[in-house]
Design a protein around this motif. Sequence first.
Motif, PDB file in Angstrom:
ATOM      1  N   ILE A 115       0.827  -1.208   0.000  1.00  0.00           N
ATOM      2  CA  ILE A 115       0.000   0.000   0.000  1.00  0.00           C
ATOM      3  C   ILE A 115       0.860   1.258   0.000  1.00  0.00           C
ATOM      4  O   ILE A 115       0.575   2.186  -0.768  1.00  0.00           O
ATOM      5  N   PRO A 116       1.931   1.331   0.805  1.00  0.00           N
ATOM      6  CA  PRO A 116       2.784   2.529   0.695  1.00  0.00           C
ATOM      7  C   PRO A 116       3.342   2.741  -0.706  1.00  0.00           C
ATOM      8  O   PRO A 116       3.401   3.880  -1.195  1.00  0.00           O
ATOM      9  N   ASP A 117       3.744   1.663  -1.389  1.00  0.00           N
ATOM     10  CA  ASP A 117       4.216   1.792  -2.769  1.00  0.00           C
ATOM     11  C   ASP A 117       3.123   2.361  -3.667  1.00  0.00           C
ATOM     12  O   ASP A 117       3.378   3.202  -4.532  1.00  0.00           O
ATOM     13  N   ASP A 170      -0.357  -0.554  10.676  1.00  0.00           N
ATOM     14  CA  ASP A 170      -0.682  -1.982  10.663  1.00  0.00           C
ATOM     15  C   ASP A 170      -2.186  -2.146  10.574  1.00  0.00           C
ATOM     16  O   ASP A 170      -2.942  -1.403  11.194  1.00  0.00           O
ATOM     17  N   GLY A 171      -2.608  -3.106   9.787  1.00  0.00           N
ATOM     18  CA  GLY A 171      -4.035  -3.311   9.588  1.00  0.00           C
ATOM     19  C   GLY A 171      -4.476  -4.710   9.981  1.00  0.00           C
ATOM     20  O   GLY A 171      -3.908  -5.338  10.864  1.00  0.00           O
ATOM     21  N   HIS A 172      -5.468  -5.201   9.275  1.00  0.00           N
ATOM     22  CA  HIS A 172      -6.067  -6.507   9.548  1.00  0.00           C
ATOM     23  C   HIS A 172      -5.430  -7.586   8.679  1.00  0.00           C
ATOM     24  O   HIS A 172      -5.089  -7.351   7.527  1.00  0.00           O
ATOM     25  N   ASP A 173      -5.306  -8.752   9.218  1.00  0.00           N
ATOM     26  CA  ASP A 173      -4.921  -9.939   8.455  1.00  0.00           C
ATOM     27  C   ASP A 173      -3.643  -9.761   7.639  1.00  0.00           C
ATOM     28  O   ASP A 173      -3.544 -10.234   6.503  1.00  0.00           O
ATOM     29  N   ILE A 216      -2.284  -7.107   6.212  1.00  0.00           N
ATOM     30  CA  ILE A 216      -2.214  -6.072   5.180  1.00  0.00           C
ATOM     31  C   ILE A 216      -2.331  -4.712   5.864  1.00  0.00           C
ATOM     32  O   ILE A 216      -3.078  -4.550   6.825  1.00  0.00           O
ATOM     33  N   ALA A 217      -1.553  -3.757   5.382  1.00  0.00           N
ATOM     34  CA  ALA A 217      -1.564  -2.422   5.971  1.00  0.00           C
ATOM     35  C   ALA A 217      -2.926  -1.761   5.771  1.00  0.00           C
ATOM     36  O   ALA A 217      -3.674  -2.110   4.865  1.00  0.00           O
TER      37      ALA A 217
END
Length: 140
Positions: free
Chosen positions: A71-73, A97-100, A102-103
Amino acid sequence: MTPLEIRHTAIEATMARFRGRPFAWGKVDCAKVAAFHLKKMGFKISISKAGSYSSALGAQRAIVRMGYDTIPDLLDGLGLTRIPYSRLLLGDLVVADGHDGIAAIGIYASNGHVLGFHEDHLDQGLVAVDLKPDFAWSVL
């Protein structure tokens, strides 16, 4: 409109659209919220290359289909400017930091609050959470 008015109007529209809508991968998730918000800020965003997805793994595959690894990319690829956390303004985007595995993308709302989804309140839709993001981008 002044830049602050643009930011405020975009946040209001985003909250109106997503408040109370339960989290659902590929339909009501942080990427969909961020894309809507950026469109309201005047960006030409097309996430059609991502295709549909219904899980965290599917979301990661969608990022890859768009030509990015993370996601940052992806946010860098949109031409947004990375900024330090201390320079966040209303409506800027953050990643944490996100769920499962993935950010997660959030929208800075001020005073350390970020609009996003929280794992304890996924049925409530978009909520304000306190967090210090890993990365931040200016939207103007």
